[in-house]
Design a protein around this motif. Structure first.
Motif, PDB file in Angstrom:
ATOM      1  N   ARG A  30       0.932  -1.275  -0.050  1.00  0.00           N
ATOM      2  CA  ARG A  30      -0.149   0.078  -0.059  1.00  0.00           C
ATOM      3  C   ARG A  30       0.821   1.279  -0.172  1.00  0.00           C
ATOM      4  O   ARG A  30       0.658   2.397  -0.808  1.00  0.00           O
ATOM      5  CB  ARG A  30      -1.140   0.058   1.325  1.00  0.00           C
ATOM      6  CG  ARG A  30      -2.017  -0.821   1.248  1.00  0.00           C
ATOM      7  CD  ARG A  30      -3.196  -0.594   2.020  1.00  0.00           C
ATOM      8  NE  ARG A  30      -2.746  -0.425   3.369  1.00  0.00           N
ATOM      9  CZ  ARG A  30      -2.393  -1.644   4.354  1.00  0.00           C
ATOM     10  NH1 ARG A  30      -2.834  -2.834   3.807  1.00  0.00           N
ATOM     11  NH2 ARG A  30      -1.934  -1.669   5.351  1.00  0.00           N
ATOM     12  N   ARG A  31       1.814   1.103   0.804  1.00  0.00           N
ATOM     13  CA  ARG A  31       2.855   2.523   0.999  1.00  0.00           C
ATOM     14  C   ARG A  31       3.604   2.632  -0.364  1.00  0.00           C
ATOM     15  O   ARG A  31       3.829   3.924  -0.749  1.00  0.00           O
ATOM     16  CB  ARG A  31       3.654   2.481   2.273  1.00  0.00           C
ATOM     17  CG  ARG A  31       4.833   3.693   2.351  1.00  0.00           C
ATOM     18  CD  ARG A  31       3.924   4.963   2.372  1.00  0.00           C
ATOM     19  NE  ARG A  31       4.791   5.900   2.305  1.00  0.00           N
ATOM     20  CZ  ARG A  31       5.469   6.527   1.459  1.00  0.00           C
ATOM     21  NH1 ARG A  31       5.156   6.179   0.207  1.00  0.00           N
ATOM     22  NH2 ARG A  31       6.370   7.407   1.634  1.00  0.00           N
ATOM     23  N   ARG A  33       3.086   1.540  -3.204  1.00  0.00           N
ATOM     24  CA  ARG A  33       1.813   1.685  -4.165  1.00  0.00           C
ATOM     25  C   ARG A  33       2.302   0.880  -5.583  1.00  0.00           C
ATOM     26  O   ARG A  33       2.520   1.144  -6.591  1.00  0.00           O
ATOM     27  CB  ARG A  33       1.856   3.056  -4.824  1.00  0.00           C
ATOM     28  CG  ARG A  33       1.216   3.984  -3.866  1.00  0.00           C
ATOM     29  CD  ARG A  33       1.068   5.416  -4.665  1.00  0.00           C
ATOM     30  NE  ARG A  33       0.838   6.400  -3.408  1.00  0.00           N
ATOM     31  CZ  ARG A  33       1.482   7.657  -3.200  1.00  0.00           C
ATOM     32  NH1 ARG A  33       2.404   7.589  -4.187  1.00  0.00           N
ATOM     33  NH2 ARG A  33       1.463   8.150  -2.329  1.00  0.00           N
ATOM     34  N   VAL A  62       3.967   0.966   8.952  1.00  0.00           N
ATOM     35  CA  VAL A  62       5.287   1.284   8.360  1.00  0.00           C
ATOM     36  C   VAL A  62       5.907   2.294   9.204  1.00  0.00           C
ATOM     37  O   VAL A  62       5.542   3.313   9.627  1.00  0.00           O
ATOM     38  CB  VAL A  62       4.871   2.165   6.997  1.00  0.00           C
ATOM     39  CG1 VAL A  62       6.107   2.608   6.388  1.00  0.00           C
ATOM     40  CG2 VAL A  62       4.036   1.214   6.005  1.00  0.00           C
ATOM     41  N   VAL A  65      10.673   4.762   5.792  1.00  0.00           N
ATOM     42  CA  VAL A  65      10.812   4.654   4.413  1.00  0.00           C
ATOM     43  C   VAL A  65      12.027   5.253   3.736  1.00  0.00           C
ATOM     44  O   VAL A  65      12.378   6.463   4.142  1.00  0.00           O
ATOM     45  CB  VAL A  65       9.472   5.675   3.719  1.00  0.00           C
ATOM     46  CG1 VAL A  65       9.706   5.250   2.189  1.00  0.00           C
ATOM     47  CG2 VAL A  65       8.171   5.100   4.017  1.00  0.00           C
ATOM     48  N   MET A  70      11.435  -0.038   2.666  1.00  0.00           N
ATOM     49  CA  MET A  70      10.583   0.256   3.821  1.00  0.00           C
ATOM     50  C   MET A  70      10.710  -0.562   5.012  1.00  0.00           C
ATOM     51  O   MET A  70      11.028  -1.773   4.529  1.00  0.00           O
ATOM     52  CB  MET A  70       9.164   0.224   3.297  1.00  0.00           C
ATOM     53  CG  MET A  70       8.732   1.203   2.280  1.00  0.00           C
ATOM     54  SD  MET A  70       7.146   0.816   1.488  1.00  0.00           S
ATOM     55  CE  MET A  70       7.762  -0.300   0.254  1.00  0.00           C
ATOM     56  N   ALA A 111       4.673  10.194   0.020  1.00  0.00           N
ATOM     57  CA  ALA A 111       3.411  10.008   0.765  1.00  0.00           C
ATOM     58  C   ALA A 111       2.322  10.736   0.263  1.00  0.00           C
ATOM     59  O   ALA A 111       2.473  11.861   0.016  1.00  0.00           O
ATOM     60  CB  ALA A 111       3.625  10.177   2.281  1.00  0.00           C
TER      61      ALA A 111
END
Length: 111
Positions: A30-31, A33, A62, A65, A70, A111
């Protein structure tokens, strides 16, 4: 399930680690993408056993980053079927790298 346990009825640590990797991968995907891959697991700590029949909940967050990687903090908690109290059973930090369609590192989007 019984097939996931040793003769004493404790769940195998590898089974639990696999679930934690899935949860961490979901958070990283998700982070990031997109596609990600596990590259390291740090500080895997087994505090208490998980028994056959326990409910297991896994939480991933998370915590850092970088350009392509990550770090994901993961906790596994257990609850006996007939109880309300939960207790921490396992924790670790998983490191993932964002990868492209050729499985090469790619930048994590802002982000």
């Amino acid at each position: 399930m019984p097939a996931d346990a040793n003769p004493s009825g404790d769940i195998f640590g590898g089974w639990l680690m696999g679930l934690m990797d899935l949860a961490a991968g979901n958070a990283a995907g998700r982070r990031g993408r997109g596609r990600v891959a596990t590259i390291a697991v740090e500080g895997m700590k087994f505090h208490r056993p998980v028994l056959v029949g326990d409910e297991v909940s896994i939480y991933a967050d998370v915590i850092a980053v970088g350009r392509t990687s990550m770090r994901i903090e993961v906790e596994a908690w257990r609850r006996e079927r007939s109880e309300e109290e939960m207790c921490l059973v396992t924790e670790a930090v998983f490191t993932f790298v964002a990868i492209d369609e050729n499985r090469k590192p790619r930048a994590v989007p802002p982000a």
